[in-house]
Write an enzyme that holds these catalytic residues in place. Structure first.
Site, PDB file in Angstrom:
ATOM      1  CG  ASP A  44      -0.423  -0.029   2.514  1.00  0.00           C
ATOM      2  OD1 ASP A  44       0.815  -0.134   2.622  1.00  0.00           O
ATOM      3  OD2 ASP A  44      -1.191   0.049   3.501  1.00  0.00           O
ATOM      4  CB  SER A  45       4.595   1.698  -0.287  1.00  0.00           C
ATOM      5  OG  SER A  45       4.759   0.532  -1.071  1.00  0.00           O
ATOM      6  CG  ASP A  83       0.478  -4.107   1.973  1.00  0.00           C
ATOM      7  OD1 ASP A  83       0.675  -5.059   2.747  1.00  0.00           O
ATOM      8  OD2 ASP A  83       1.272  -3.144   1.862  1.00  0.00           O
ATOM      9  CE  LYS A 113       3.352  -5.965   3.681  1.00  0.00           C
ATOM     10  NZ  LYS A 113       2.885  -4.769   4.423  1.00  0.00           N
ATOM     11  CD  GLU A 115       0.536  -1.447   7.938  1.00  0.00           C
ATOM     12  OE1 GLU A 115       0.205  -0.652   8.843  1.00  0.00           O
ATOM     13  OE2 GLU A 115       0.989  -1.080   6.844  1.00  0.00           O
ATOM     14  CD  GLU A 182       8.007  -0.104   7.279  1.00  0.00           C
ATOM     15  OE1 GLU A 182       7.038  -0.819   6.988  1.00  0.00           O
ATOM     16  OE2 GLU A 182       8.192   1.038   6.799  1.00  0.00           O
TER      17      GLU A 182
END
Ligand code: KIV
Length: 275
Positions: A44-45, A83, A113, A115, A182
């Site tokens: 999602d960057s 993501d 993925k 978070e 991260e």
């Protein structure tokens, strides 16, 4: 050969490092896949490096599906991890399973993925039980940037470090097949890597992790809004692109592009009839 979750498990068992890079479109995904990388992350960057947002908060399910499917069309061998965007899984276990399913069916993800640690374990368990492999993401989790108060290294205090270790154990027990760490101190990342059996993929977490991931625009010098300390520029593609764009403008203005070899012909006989 196609990389799968089994590739990830076996790499950790054999002590072989895993490689992962981001991609957001077909052509780049194809180039990265041909390099032999183990996994491609449609991160999602995307919000930062493709869509020009300041953070990842505004990225939608539709964005991730659109770019996930484009990447998947370019990939043969890498595991495609997509993501889950902000608020696509935090709201409920039901939402998490439905949205992970969409990323797989419509976004052609091989895995998703998300978070977070213990707080999202019910989601990880339910998604995994639905047959969708889940990669977790701990440490600096950009979707929580407002809760962290900025992009800061995580796990530096005793309490925060212990919480990260507990979170890593929890996501492993919930069924995650791997975890991104991260912006975590390298020695803490090493301890987590030794503690859990699933592979750790570091970004700003030292070289003790089982693998590494980078945003490709960062490693190629194509994104200059900010460059985190953990990035190494493997090439300055940004400058190569800038120079090529300048040459294009100059040659069009000078009339040297397009040249004869770029033209399509027509017979003189037909041409004469047109005047
Ligand atoms: O969105 C992303 O690109 C990521 C990486 C930084 C791990 O989550």
């Amino acid at each position: 050969m196609k990389n799968t979750v089994v590739t990830f498990r076996e790499a950790k068992e054999k002590g072989e490092k895993l490689t992962m890079l981001t991609a957001y479109d077909y052509s780049t995904a194809k180039l990265i896949d041909e390099s032999g990388v183990n996994a491609i992350l449609v991160g999602d960057s995307l919000g930062n490096v493709v869509l020009g947002y300041e953070d990842t908060i505004s990225v939608t399910m539709e964005d991730m599906i659109h770019h996930g499917a484009a990447v998947a069309r370019g990939v043969k061998d890498a595991l495609v991890v997509v993501d889950m965007p902000f608020m696509s899984y935090q709201t409920s276990v039901y939402d998490a399973v439905v949205n992970a399913g969409r990323l797989m069916k419509e976004g052609r993800a091989d895995a998703v993925k998300l978070e977070g640690g213990a707080s999202v374990c019910p989601q990880i368990k339910a998604i995994t039980e639905a047959g969708i492999p889940v990669m977790a993401h701990l440490g600096l989790t950009p979707q929580s940037i407002n809760a962290f108060g900025g992009f800061k290294v995580q796990g530096k205090s005793e309490e925060a470090a212990k919480k990260l270790i507990e979170d890593a154990k929890a996501i492993e027990a919930a069924g995650a097949f791997g975890v991104v760490l991260e912006c975590v101190p390298a020695k803490l990342a090493g301890l987590i890597t030794e503690t859990i059996k699933i592979p750790t993929i570091g970004i700003g977490a030292g070289n003790v992790c089982d693998g590494q991931v980078l945003v490709y625009q960062d490693m190629l010098g194509m994104f200059s809004d900010f460059t985190p300390k953990f990035v190494r520029r493997f090439a300055n593609v940004g400058e190569v692109m800038r120079e090529a764009f300048r040459s294009y403008c100059r040659e069009v203005q000078e009339g040297t592009f397009p040249a004869a070899e770029h033209e399509y012909g027509i017979s003189d006989e037909i041409l004469e009839k047109l005047y």
